[in-house]
Design an enzyme around this catalytic site. Structure first.
Site, PDB file in Angstrom:
ATOM      1  N   CYS A 162     -37.138 -28.120  39.266  1.00  0.00           N
ATOM      2  CA  CYS A 162     -38.536 -28.169  38.814  1.00  0.00           C
ATOM      3  C   CYS A 162     -38.681 -28.826  37.452  1.00  0.00           C
ATOM      4  O   CYS A 162     -37.924 -28.514  36.519  1.00  0.00           O
ATOM      5  CB  CYS A 162     -39.100 -26.754  38.725  1.00  0.00           C
ATOM      6  SG  CYS A 162     -39.157 -25.919  40.315  1.00  0.00           S
ATOM      7  N   ASN A 222     -33.720 -17.451  45.704  1.00  0.00           N
ATOM      8  CA  ASN A 222     -32.908 -17.350  44.492  1.00  0.00           C
ATOM      9  C   ASN A 222     -31.659 -16.503  44.677  1.00  0.00           C
ATOM     10  O   ASN A 222     -30.851 -16.375  43.752  1.00  0.00           O
ATOM     11  CB  ASN A 222     -33.750 -16.795  43.340  1.00  0.00           C
ATOM     12  CG  ASN A 222     -34.759 -17.808  42.842  1.00  0.00           C
ATOM     13  OD1 ASN A 222     -34.626 -19.003  43.070  1.00  0.00           O
ATOM     14  ND2 ASN A 222     -35.792 -17.334  42.172  1.00  0.00           N
ATOM     15  N   LEU A 236     -25.262 -24.298  28.820  1.00  0.00           N
ATOM     16  CA  LEU A 236     -24.630 -22.988  29.003  1.00  0.00           C
ATOM     17  C   LEU A 236     -23.597 -23.012  30.120  1.00  0.00           C
ATOM     18  O   LEU A 236     -22.666 -22.204  30.122  1.00  0.00           O
ATOM     19  CB  LEU A 236     -25.694 -21.923  29.276  1.00  0.00           C
ATOM     20  CG  LEU A 236     -26.696 -21.691  28.144  1.00  0.00           C
ATOM     21  CD1 LEU A 236     -27.656 -20.566  28.505  1.00  0.00           C
ATOM     22  CD2 LEU A 236     -25.982 -21.378  26.837  1.00  0.00           C
TER      23      LEU A 236
END
Length: 433
Positions: free
Chosen positions: A119, A22, A133
């Protein structure tokens, strides 16, 4: 892709935590903002998601040299552009495609990016599309966004322009997109309600090394004075993966193994480690490593617990599945709540195939376990990334042969997973098909 496991062999040995997924894929995207080379060390080069992103960056004209032995990447994005690609080239199964827009707009005044994949965990950040967003970010920075059949078109013919971004909810991806885009915008950008995780701190550190001027106040207010053009080259090591570190700790605790885990990012996982201690696990550790054996169980067994997943610095949703594994081995009933992603429960049904009946219940936002259980061999499927790894752990703990289908979901988040497990004594093989 599927995994065949002959389980029931406790892991023994030493394993090093790789660079964080990440963080790594975000740093790669930030590297596209420079016309000078950017070098990234401790990079998890064998992650499935990394391969997808590198391939797409090369479609755009970047030159990326990968050294899988040294675990380094060297990125030269001086030739980056925004070509119109084929439908197949836009079929990219990762969620962070939105981070690839700023580098294209910087060079061409336009960006073409795949729709976010990733996912299947239910609705995304906002609305049903899961990328609202990011549209908010691009429009706040002066761009026009058009959703086409096979890709998203972002037009900023005069480049990215500084602006005000006020997120309606905290969002990691939106914050990352805003940081990357605003760093090369013309003028100042103010971000309200940002979400600063350890991986976002890593991104901010690289952007600063590349010359970006970023000021963070508290944990949610960010001001960026944009460079109005490309940033400089830099060199940086990717932070260690806190979720992988937790995975190895839990695997050792539930399997009766004896593992030394190196390069654990303790500062990034203080609260998750507190919950481990409160479940009766007394960790042996120094400044960078932890040793986990059966002697770590203070009462001889894992104790039941309750916890709620949410935002950092607490237990994040990506860690939920591993506390479920702890609960299954604990002596009593445990409850694990997830307020941030309440739909992330599909993996519980797959775990149920590898344990006796009535030991796990899942409902929206809550998983209840009744332990202790002994895992049993069988056939199960992968769901989301971390839930898939939990199912793999169950197979590793079960006596006898287990098959995990669609195991590529787990490979998306664990660098060199098959070889690491084999080095610890596991009997596992991964096959195409």
């Amino acid at each position: 892709m599927y995994a065949l496991i002959n389980g029931g062999i406790p892991p023994v040995g030493r394993v090093r935590v790789s660079g964080a997924k990440n963080s790594a894929t975000r740093l790669l995207a930030a590297s596209l903002l420079s016309d000078d080379p950017v070098e990234l060390a401790n990079f998890p080069t064998k992650l499935v998601d990394v391969g997808h992103k590198i391939r797409f960056c090369e479609y755009l004209g970047a030159r990326i040299d990968v050294d899988p032995v040294a675990e380094t990447l060297r990125i030269d994005a001086s030739g980056l552009s925004a070509p119109l690609l084929t439908r197949d080239q836009y079929d990219l199964p990762i969620r962070t495609t939105y981070l690839l827009a700023a580098g294209q707009i910087l060079r061409a005044g336009v960006a073409r990016i795949p729709y976010p994949g990733g996912c299947p965990i239910g609705p995304g950040d906002a609305g049903s599309r899961g990328y609202d967003l990011h549209i908010l970010v691009w429009e706040a920075l002066g761009c026009k966004v058009t959703e086409l059949a096979d890709h998203i078109l972002i037009e900023g013919p005069t480049g990215l322009q500084g602006g005000s971004i006020d997120f309606p909810i905290t969002t990691v991806g939106g914050t990352e997109n805003a940081l990357i885009s605003a760093s090369v915008a013309t003028g100042q950008t103010i971000i309200q309600n940002a979400y600063i995780t350890p991986e976002v701190h890593d991104l901010i550190e690289l952007l600063r090394r590349m010359g970006a001027r970023i000021t963070v106040t508290g944990t949610s207010h960010v001001v960026i004075d944009g460079a109005g053009g490309p940033l400089s080259g830099a060199h940086m090591a990717v932070m260690s993966d806190r979720i992988e570190a937790l995975t190895w700790i839990v695997y050792a605790a539930i399997s009766g193994g004896a593992l030394t885990i190196d390069d654990v990012p303790f500062d990034a996982m203080e609260v998750p480690l507190i919950h481990l201690e409160q479940s009766g696990i007394d960790l042996f550790r120094n400044s960078r490593s932890v040793h986990v054996t059966t002697e770590c169980l203070r009462s001889g067994a894992i104790q039941p617990f309750e916890l709620a997943c949410g935002s950092h610095p607490g237990v994040i949703s990506d860690m939920q599945a591993f506390y479920v594994m702890l609960g299954l081995r604990a002596e009593g009933t445990s409850r694990i709540f997830d307020y941030r992603y309440p739909e992330r429960i599909a993996f519980a049904a797959e775990l149920a195939k590898l344990i006796p009946a009535d030991h796990i219940d899942a409902e929206r936002g809550k998983i209840t376990t009744r332990g202790p259980v002994s895992f049993r061999a069988g056939i199960a499927n992968s769901t989301d990334l971390r839930g898939s790894m939990a199912v793999v752990l169950a197979g590793l703990c079960a006596e006898g042969p287990t098959r995990i289908n669609n195991v590529q979901m787990a490979l998306r988040g664990y660098n060199n997973l098959e070889n690491k497990l084999r080095a610890l004594g596991a009997d596992i093989s991964i096959h195409e098909g």
